[in-house]
Design an enzyme around this catalytic site. Sequence first.
Site, short mmCIF file in Angstrom:
data_model
loop_
_atom_site.label_atom_id
_atom_site.label_comp_id
_atom_site.label_asym_id
_atom_site.label_seq_id
_atom_site.Cartn_x
_atom_site.Cartn_y
_atom_site.Cartn_z
N PRO A 33 -7.31 35.68 4.75
CA PRO A 33 -6.70 34.59 5.52
C PRO A 33 -6.03 35.09 6.78
O PRO A 33 -5.50 36.20 6.83
CB PRO A 33 -5.68 34.00 4.55
CG PRO A 33 -5.32 35.13 3.64
CD PRO A 33 -6.58 35.94 3.49
N ASP A 34 -6.07 34.24 7.82
CA ASP A 34 -5.33 34.59 9.04
C ASP A 34 -3.92 33.99 8.93
O ASP A 34 -3.51 33.52 7.89
CB ASP A 34 -6.06 34.12 10.29
CG ASP A 34 -6.19 32.60 10.36
OD1 ASP A 34 -5.63 31.90 9.48
OD2 ASP A 34 -6.84 32.11 11.29
N PHE A 35 -3.20 34.00 10.03
CA PHE A 35 -1.82 33.53 9.99
C PHE A 35 -1.67 32.12 10.54
O PHE A 35 -0.94 31.31 9.98
CB PHE A 35 -0.91 34.48 10.80
CG PHE A 35 -0.46 35.68 10.01
CD1 PHE A 35 0.85 35.82 9.64
CD2 PHE A 35 -1.36 36.66 9.64
CE1 PHE A 35 1.28 36.92 8.92
CE2 PHE A 35 -0.96 37.76 8.92
CZ PHE A 35 0.37 37.90 8.55
N ARG A 36 -2.38 31.79 11.63
CA ARG A 36 -2.03 30.59 12.38
C ARG A 36 -3.00 29.42 12.25
O ARG A 36 -2.75 28.36 12.81
CB ARG A 36 -1.85 30.95 13.86
CG ARG A 36 -0.63 31.84 14.08
CD ARG A 36 -0.46 32.27 15.50
NE ARG A 36 0.82 32.95 15.68
CZ ARG A 36 1.06 34.20 15.35
NH1 ARG A 36 0.09 34.94 14.83
NH2 ARG A 36 2.24 34.74 15.53
N ASN A 104 -6.00 44.00 13.26
CA ASN A 104 -6.09 43.91 11.81
C ASN A 104 -5.76 45.24 11.15
O ASN A 104 -5.90 46.30 11.75
CB ASN A 104 -7.49 43.46 11.40
CG ASN A 104 -7.80 42.05 11.89
OD1 ASN A 104 -6.89 41.29 12.19
ND2 ASN A 104 -9.06 41.72 11.99
N ASP A 106 -7.01 45.82 7.86
CA ASP A 106 -7.83 45.79 6.65
C ASP A 106 -8.90 46.86 6.56
O ASP A 106 -9.55 47.02 5.52
CB ASP A 106 -8.49 44.41 6.49
CG ASP A 106 -9.24 43.96 7.74
OD1 ASP A 106 -9.97 44.77 8.33
OD2 ASP A 106 -9.10 42.77 8.11
N HIS A 121 -2.01 47.81 14.82
CA HIS A 121 -0.96 47.50 13.86
C HIS A 121 -1.05 48.33 12.59
O HIS A 121 -0.44 47.98 11.57
CB HIS A 121 -1.00 46.00 13.53
CG HIS A 121 -0.68 45.13 14.71
ND1 HIS A 121 -1.13 43.84 14.84
CD2 HIS A 121 0.03 45.39 15.84
CE1 HIS A 121 -0.69 43.33 15.98
NE2 HIS A 121 0.01 44.26 16.61
#
Length: 242
Positions: A33-36, A104, A106, A121
């Site tokens: 899932p993304d955030f926004r 990302n 991941d 990040h």
Amino acid sequence: MENAMEQFRQWVGESRRLVFFGGAGVSTESGIPDFRSTDGLYHQQYRYPPETILSHTFFQEQPEEFYRFYREKLLCPGARPNRAHRVLARWEEEGRLDAVITQNIDGLHQAAGSRRVLELHGSIYRNHCLRCSRLYGLEAVAQGVGVPRCACGGIIKPDVVLYGEPLDQEVMDRAVRAIAGADLLIVGGTSLAVYPAAGLLRYYGGNRLVVVNKSPTPVDGEADLLFTGNLGDVLTRAQPAL
């Protein structure tokens, strides 16, 4: 639309210093899932907002709550690379792509075969002890409950950039050089809402800026080509004939 796609395909075919700048939308097709977006983490109910939980201060003050959220929402061990990851890895193999710059954590770009990946990040696959600096893999954090600890007793922290922490300056410098030298810059799967990462785009001075996102971004008006839709679909269609 078809004329724009043909132009995009031509640019990819001509490129030898292509740079891709991506965010959470790159991995949603892999089930992360993304955030926004409407079903993203910001629209789900937690005791604290995600930005609060994923902050340096919260990690220090409430590490158990941090790790509960981190394990439930940021670790997706079953996720696999999707079409977008695989297309970008193929372009690198073909000698077109110079760098993937990702927000990302991941590791899916590397899992797809990409080697020139700049992780702004950090990564869930790198972890270290805050006391003795011993390095750990994903398993040390993913397994178990509560706060993971080193053999020395220190807390193990993921090498991910939390809110309130600076980005790695060496990675930022490499990203600036890649963007400044790009002959084609593709921005995909990102709302460009997180700084300082989003500010890197100002270093691109070329005239082949392609933006691919499901929702509007702050640079849509500057894009030479703009596609609204699924990133995997667009990149797959942009693959030039060999």
